[in-house]
Motif scaffolding. Structure first.
Motif, mmCIF file in Angstrom:
data_model
loop_
_atom_site.group_PDB
_atom_site.id
_atom_site.type_symbol
_atom_site.label_atom_id
_atom_site.label_comp_id
_atom_site.label_asym_id
_atom_site.label_seq_id
_atom_site.Cartn_x
_atom_site.Cartn_y
_atom_site.Cartn_z
ATOM 1 N N SER A 118 0.860 -1.181 0.000
ATOM 2 C CA SER A 118 0.000 0.000 0.000
ATOM 3 C C SER A 118 0.895 1.229 0.000
ATOM 4 N N PHE A 119 0.540 2.195 -0.836
ATOM 5 C CA PHE A 119 1.337 3.421 -0.936
ATOM 6 C C PHE A 119 0.382 4.599 -0.830
ATOM 7 N N PHE A 120 0.789 5.598 -0.061
ATOM 8 C CA PHE A 120 -0.101 6.729 0.213
ATOM 9 C C PHE A 120 0.517 8.029 -0.288
ATOM 10 N N ALA A 121 -0.333 8.919 -0.803
ATOM 11 C CA ALA A 121 0.112 10.260 -1.179
ATOM 12 C C ALA A 121 -0.966 11.243 -0.750
ATOM 13 N N VAL A 132 9.392 -3.799 0.816
ATOM 14 C CA VAL A 132 9.516 -3.846 -0.644
ATOM 15 C C VAL A 132 9.493 -2.436 -1.252
ATOM 16 N N MET A 133 8.960 -1.458 -0.502
ATOM 17 C CA MET A 133 8.880 -0.083 -1.016
ATOM 18 C C MET A 133 10.141 0.687 -0.605
ATOM 19 N N ASP A 134 11.249 0.306 -1.193
ATOM 20 C CA ASP A 134 12.479 1.055 -0.907
ATOM 21 C C ASP A 134 12.399 2.396 -1.644
ATOM 22 N N ALA A 145 -1.320 -4.604 10.089
ATOM 23 C CA ALA A 145 -0.508 -3.920 9.083
ATOM 24 C C ALA A 145 0.796 -3.484 9.730
ATOM 25 N N TYR A 146 1.755 -3.177 8.864
ATOM 26 C CA TYR A 146 2.996 -2.593 9.365
ATOM 27 C C TYR A 146 3.507 -1.586 8.346
ATOM 28 N N SER A 164 4.396 4.051 3.225
ATOM 29 C CA SER A 164 3.957 2.776 2.662
ATOM 30 C C SER A 164 3.606 1.839 3.809
ATOM 31 N N ALA A 165 2.860 0.796 3.470
ATOM 32 C CA ALA A 165 2.473 -0.195 4.486
ATOM 33 C C ALA A 165 2.123 -1.498 3.782
#
Ligand code: AMP
Ligand code: GLY
Length: 427
Positions: free
Chosen positions: A193-196, A235-237, A229-230, A208-209
């Motif tokens: 999951s990616f947030f903006a 993976v989202m380097d 969740a964490y 990210s999570a």
């Protein structure tokens, strides 16, 4: 300033906790709220389906900012109505909220503006959908177009399952949300999951999570709203975050502006990190629940300042800083979830668990009954911990879970397993 938060889940408790800590907040109100949010905010009984009532409350109480937590009121146009009444509101209007409200709309935007996602077809009738299936092979993914509380998606491993899913949608299983179906390519990889945060023109990456959707350990059993969740997602380097901004988020923001529906609020991309890079699975137009809980634990900057910049169109002047920690949350649910649950069981020892260093307990479905906190729904508590790495955060969160006395509650015992294995070098 006075702030009104709309919602009643663990996501809203985490938002209330962060907003209440802001130096900009005078009085925080929340509706409908829950027993945990009541510690951070003044709970008010408003009908969130009645924009006129919310507007008059805002005017009476000099509300300087409304924050809308869940998707349903956004898709229904609550933010539009508040803004038309001159009330500063964090969250997209109905036209932009179609990114979550219609999966077909999002797929069409991706196709038109070259945003990486799986191939797809959109259908408003069963024969055409079945004919499309006949030309493709399993695995394949069948989705109801509209909001279906996370239950409208079938990842079909056989063509039989895919056909059943199509028939279910057109038999009316999802009501109006299933007036249309989307059938799409099965994407393989690791999910993230990616947030903006967006102000219509500018997007700022907001962490990210990874969440755990299945109810059972080892990612087994039926899908839920999320069992834990964490953040951050390993993976989202940095390189993957940059690619996601360049290839998915920024093109979407430009696309929505070009379509006359600029997006303001939280854009939450469900991603599949495939062999060729990030691909969009779906968009949500609000924070994830329980992803928001771990993001708020790690956020160093003032959330109200960031939200006000999104409302004012000044996000290009804002940077967002994070604690160099991992936050992990374990959802405790009432036995039976995601099926029917019994409300009213008493939860004991919460204060002792919450007093553990590095632990925050965010309430979801809770209610105060005399001097007790009782379960009032499926997902009930988010036991959230922050530490130097995933294994430590996991250990701390489960120590707090074990301190809670609630025989009718359960949780997964393996939240974060993939990241812990990666840390240990066994993944
Ligand atoms: P959604 O409600 O769209 O997030 O879908 C629920 C879950 O279904 C996602 O978190 C994925 O695990 C899975 N899923 C949805 N779409 C796809 C796809 N195109 N390929 C593979 N898995 C998918
Ligand atoms: N946890 C997934 C969601 O909020 O949609």
């Amino acid at each position: 300033m006075n702030i009104l938060l709309i919602g009643s889940g663990g996501r809203e408790h985490a938002l209330a906790w962060a907003i209440a800590n802001s130096p900009l907040t005078d009085t925080l109100f929340c509706s409908p709220g829950n027993a945990g949010i009541a510690h951070e905010a003044e709970i008010v009984a408003l009908n969130i389906d009645d924009p006129a009532a919310i507007i008059s409350f805002c005017n009476l109480n000099s509300i300087g900012l409304v924050v809308v937590g869940p998707e349903a009121p956004l898709v229904a146009g609550l933010a539009d109505k508040l803004r038309s009444a001159g009330i500063t509101t964090f969250g997209p209007d109905a036209a932009a909220a179609r990114l979550e409200g219609s999966k077909g709309f999002t797929k069409d935007i991706c196709a038109k503006y070259n945003i990486p996602t799986g191939t797809y077809g959109r259908f408003d009738n069963e024969p055409d959908a079945l004919a499309y299936l006949a030309k493709h092979s399993a695995p394949i993914v069948v989705k109801a177009d509209g909001l279906a509380a996370g239950k409208g998606v079938t990842v079909a491993m056989t063509m039989d399952d895919a056909e059943t899913a199509v028939r279910d949608i057109f038999a009316g299983r999802f009501g109006a949300a299933g007036a249309e179906a989307v059938i799409e390519e099965y994407l393989e990889g690791e999910e993230a999951s990616f947030f903006a945060i967006c102000d219509g023109a500018t997007a700022v990456a907001f962490g990210s999570a990874q969440d755990h959707k299945c109810v059972g350990d080892g990612d087994t059993g039926p899908n839920t709203g999320g069992m834990g969740a964490y953040s951050p997602a390993p993976v989202m380097d940095e390189a993957m975050c940059r690619r996601t901004m360049d290839e998915i988020i920024n093109p979407t923001l430009a696309a929505m502006a070009a379509e006359g529906a600029p997006f303001q609020g939280v854009l939450f991309a469900g991603l599949m990190i495939t062999a060729t890079g990030p691909q969009l699975i779906e968009y949500n137009v609000r924070f994830g629940d329980p992803e928001c809980q771990v993001l708020m634990m790690r956020l160093k900057d003032d959330v109200v300042t960031i939200m006000l910049a999104a409302c004012a169109g000044t996000l290009d002047k804002v940077s967002v800083r994070w604690r160099d920690t991992t936050a992990l949350t374990v959802v405790m649910a009432t036995e039976g979830y995601p099926g029917d649950v019994q409300k009213g069981s008493v939860i004991g020892n919460l204060d002792a668990a919450a007093a553990m260093k590095g632990v925050q307990i965010f309430h979801a479905g809770t209610k105060r009954d005399d001097s007790n906190i009782v379960a009032n729904g499926g997902r009930v508590l988010n036991i959230t911990a922050q530490a130097g790495n995933v294994a430590e955060a996991q250990g701390l969160a489960y120590a707090a879970v074990d301190a809670i006395d609630w025989p009718q509650g359960f949780c997964r015992r393996d939240i974060g397993w993939r990241a812990v294995a990666r840390e240990k070098g066994t993944a």
